[in-house]
Design a protein around this motif. Structure first.
Motif, short mmCIF file in Angstrom:
data_model
loop_
_atom_site.label_atom_id
_atom_site.label_comp_id
_atom_site.label_asym_id
_atom_site.label_seq_id
_atom_site.Cartn_x
_atom_site.Cartn_y
_atom_site.Cartn_z
N LEU A 213 -25.97 -9.74 -9.54
CA LEU A 213 -25.40 -8.46 -8.88
C LEU A 213 -24.31 -8.86 -7.66
O LEU A 213 -23.47 -8.43 -7.18
CB LEU A 213 -26.25 -7.49 -8.25
N TYR A 214 -24.97 -10.02 -6.92
CA TYR A 214 -24.14 -10.53 -5.92
C TYR A 214 -23.11 -11.11 -6.16
O TYR A 214 -21.61 -10.88 -5.62
CB TYR A 214 -24.99 -11.58 -5.05
N LEU A 215 -23.03 -11.79 -7.64
CA LEU A 215 -21.72 -12.43 -8.17
C LEU A 215 -20.68 -11.29 -8.68
O LEU A 215 -19.32 -11.36 -8.04
CB LEU A 215 -22.13 -13.25 -9.44
N LEU A 216 -21.09 -10.39 -8.97
CA LEU A 216 -20.35 -9.04 -9.20
C LEU A 216 -19.58 -8.19 -8.10
O LEU A 216 -18.69 -7.89 -8.15
CB LEU A 216 -21.17 -7.97 -10.00
N TYR A 217 -20.37 -8.73 -7.08
CA TYR A 217 -20.11 -8.09 -5.64
C TYR A 217 -18.78 -8.91 -5.39
O TYR A 217 -17.71 -8.35 -4.88
CB TYR A 217 -20.84 -8.14 -4.57
N GLU A 218 -18.88 -10.19 -5.45
CA GLU A 218 -17.75 -11.21 -5.00
C GLU A 218 -16.42 -11.05 -5.95
O GLU A 218 -15.33 -10.96 -5.74
CB GLU A 218 -18.22 -12.55 -5.04
N ILE A 219 -16.84 -10.60 -7.35
CA ILE A 219 -15.93 -10.49 -8.51
C ILE A 219 -15.22 -9.05 -7.92
O ILE A 219 -13.89 -8.77 -8.26
CB ILE A 219 -16.57 -10.21 -9.76
N SER A 220 -15.80 -8.11 -7.35
CA SER A 220 -15.34 -6.80 -6.84
C SER A 220 -14.27 -7.24 -5.89
O SER A 220 -13.17 -6.37 -5.77
CB SER A 220 -16.56 -5.69 -6.57
N ILE A 221 -14.53 -7.93 -4.90
CA ILE A 221 -13.67 -8.34 -3.95
C ILE A 221 -12.36 -8.83 -4.34
O ILE A 221 -11.19 -8.44 -4.14
CB ILE A 221 -14.27 -9.37 -3.04
N ILE A 222 -12.44 -9.79 -5.48
CA ILE A 222 -11.30 -10.06 -6.17
C ILE A 222 -10.25 -9.19 -6.72
O ILE A 222 -9.19 -9.20 -6.77
CB ILE A 222 -11.70 -11.42 -6.98
N VAL A 223 -11.18 -8.32 -7.44
CA VAL A 223 -10.63 -7.20 -8.13
C VAL A 223 -9.81 -6.19 -7.11
O VAL A 223 -8.60 -5.84 -7.41
CB VAL A 223 -11.53 -6.39 -8.97
N LEU A 224 -10.39 -5.85 -6.18
CA LEU A 224 -9.88 -5.29 -4.89
C LEU A 224 -8.49 -5.77 -4.35
O LEU A 224 -7.46 -5.05 -4.24
CB LEU A 224 -10.85 -4.88 -4.09
N LYS A 225 -8.52 -7.23 -4.40
CA LYS A 225 -7.35 -7.89 -3.85
C LYS A 225 -6.21 -7.84 -4.71
O LYS A 225 -5.02 -7.61 -4.30
CB LYS A 225 -7.90 -9.38 -3.44
N LEU A 226 -6.55 -7.90 -6.02
CA LEU A 226 -5.43 -7.95 -7.07
C LEU A 226 -5.01 -6.75 -7.24
O LEU A 226 -3.57 -6.64 -7.72
CB LEU A 226 -6.10 -8.41 -8.47
N THR A 227 -5.64 -5.77 -7.12
CA THR A 227 -5.16 -4.30 -7.38
C THR A 227 -4.91 -3.54 -6.30
O THR A 227 -4.56 -2.19 -6.28
CB THR A 227 -6.20 -3.39 -8.56
N ALA A 228 -4.74 -4.05 -5.08
CA ALA A 228 -4.53 -3.45 -3.86
C ALA A 228 -2.97 -3.02 -3.83
O ALA A 228 -2.17 -3.72 -4.15
CB ALA A 228 -4.80 -4.35 -2.56
N LYS A 229 -2.99 -1.58 -3.44
CA LYS A 229 -1.53 -1.36 -3.59
C LYS A 229 -0.79 -1.75 -2.00
O LYS A 229 -1.18 -1.76 -0.95
CB LYS A 229 -1.55 0.37 -3.39
N LYS A 230 0.32 -2.28 -2.29
CA LYS A 230 1.31 -2.77 -1.32
C LYS A 230 1.72 -1.73 -0.66
O LYS A 230 2.32 -0.76 -1.28
CB LYS A 230 2.27 -3.91 -1.74
N LYS A 231 2.17 -1.81 0.77
CA LYS A 231 2.66 -0.85 1.61
C LYS A 231 4.13 -0.84 1.55
O LYS A 231 4.81 -2.05 1.27
CB LYS A 231 2.14 -0.92 3.16
N PRO A 232 5.09 0.26 1.39
CA PRO A 232 6.39 0.02 1.34
C PRO A 232 7.00 -0.86 2.49
O PRO A 232 6.31 -0.80 3.52
CB PRO A 232 6.79 1.60 1.28
N VAL A 233 8.08 -1.32 2.38
CA VAL A 233 8.69 -2.13 3.34
C VAL A 233 8.90 -1.24 4.58
O VAL A 233 8.66 -1.57 5.72
CB VAL A 233 10.00 -2.77 2.64
N SER A 234 9.54 -0.02 4.35
CA SER A 234 9.80 0.77 5.54
C SER A 234 8.59 1.10 6.48
O SER A 234 8.66 1.16 7.66
CB SER A 234 10.38 2.25 4.96
N GLU A 235 7.63 1.38 5.69
CA GLU A 235 6.52 1.58 6.35
C GLU A 235 5.78 0.54 7.09
O GLU A 235 5.31 0.52 8.49
CB GLU A 235 5.24 2.13 5.32
N THR A 236 5.88 -0.85 6.44
CA THR A 236 5.61 -1.97 7.34
C THR A 236 6.33 -2.40 8.36
O THR A 236 5.84 -2.60 9.32
CB THR A 236 5.55 -3.20 6.37
N SER A 237 7.62 -2.12 8.32
CA SER A 237 8.60 -2.22 9.43
C SER A 237 8.26 -1.46 10.74
O SER A 237 8.32 -1.71 11.75
CB SER A 237 9.92 -2.25 9.07
N THR A 238 7.93 -0.22 10.18
CA THR A 238 7.50 1.01 11.25
C THR A 238 6.47 0.70 12.01
O THR A 238 6.35 0.75 13.36
CB THR A 238 7.45 2.23 10.62
#
Length: 242
Positions: A213-238
């Motif tokens: 279960l802890y290993l799955l917790y670490e896998i979940s972190i990797i999944v969240l990193k890979l599927t994280a939505k990138k912020k638009p460029v305009s929002e980042t610059s603002t």
């Protein structure tokens, strides 16, 4: 859709899932004797099981068939579950639902298989080791089937953590940073969950669940990193200017 329409949609998908369970349970009953012999494999040596009432052997075969029907219907159940939930959250539901159903089924079967092949033989051997010359085990088939099925279903359910994390990450409720910061608390929660889910009092069986279960917790972190939505460029610059 209105609230009543959602209820009708839910009812329809539950009925379709039940149809799948019933049909596959009937098919499984044909092989119920083989299924019973397979489920008895974790027992050490030539240990036998017993039924204590005239109808218990028949009801056990019915129970095994029903559980087999549920296990075989897992892809169908997950499909209708995510099909009901996803349309209200994602715009491109067709692209999302197939990998979610496949991954849900995969992790559930991995968890149940891990329990049956790795955890149950060790746990049963450990628990039966408390017997003495005067204290002999006489396992009732009803109790044994309930124990095996509960453990397998519990392991299959907790192995869904990466899929649930992906789902919650897509709707913005959690992210990788949240999981990383919460590691120390997650360890405590995982140990508590392992103690609650496993019906045996021994620490070894609980650790056999807590470790994966802890290993799955670490896998979940990797999944969240890979599927994280990138912020638009305009929002980042603002944000940078502020």
């Amino acid at each position: 859709m209105s609230f009543l329409d959602h209820l009708e949609e839910l009812r329809s998908r539950i009925i379709k899932s039940l149809y799948s369970v019933i049909i596959l349970s009937v098919v499984a009953y044909i092989f119920s004797v083989r299924l019973l012999n397979f489920i008895l494999r974790p027992l050490p040596g030539n240990q036998a099981v017993y039924f204590l009432s005239p109808t218990e052997a028949f009801s056990t075969r019915i129970k095994i068939s029903l559980i087999a029907g549920i296990m075989l219907s897992v892809p169908v159940i997950f499909y209708h579950l995510w099909k009901f939930v996803v349309p209200g959250l994602f715009a491109k539901e067709v692209k999302v639902i197939v990998p979610v159903v496949i991954s849900s089924t995969f992790f559930f079967l991995v968890g149940a298989s891990f329990c049956f092949l790795m955890v149950l033989p060790v746990s049963i051997k450990f628990l039966m080791g408390f017997g003495t010359d005067k204290l002999k085990p006489m396992i009732q088939i009803k109790d044994y089937i309930s124990f095996v099925c509960y453990m397998s279903l519990a392991f299959g359910a907790v192995f869904e953590l990466p899929v649930i994390s992906y789902f919650l990450g897509r709707i913005g409720l959690i992210n990788a940073k949240t999981f990383i910061k919460g590691r120390r608390y997650a360890i405590v929660i995982i140990l508590i969950v392992a103690g609650v889910v496993t019906p045996t009092p021994d620490a070894f069986t609980q650790l056999m669940l807590a470790g994966p279960l802890y290993l799955l917790y670490e896998i979940s972190i990797i999944v969240l990193k890979l599927t994280a939505k990138k912020k638009p460029v305009s929002e980042t610059s603002t944000e940078g200017e502020t």
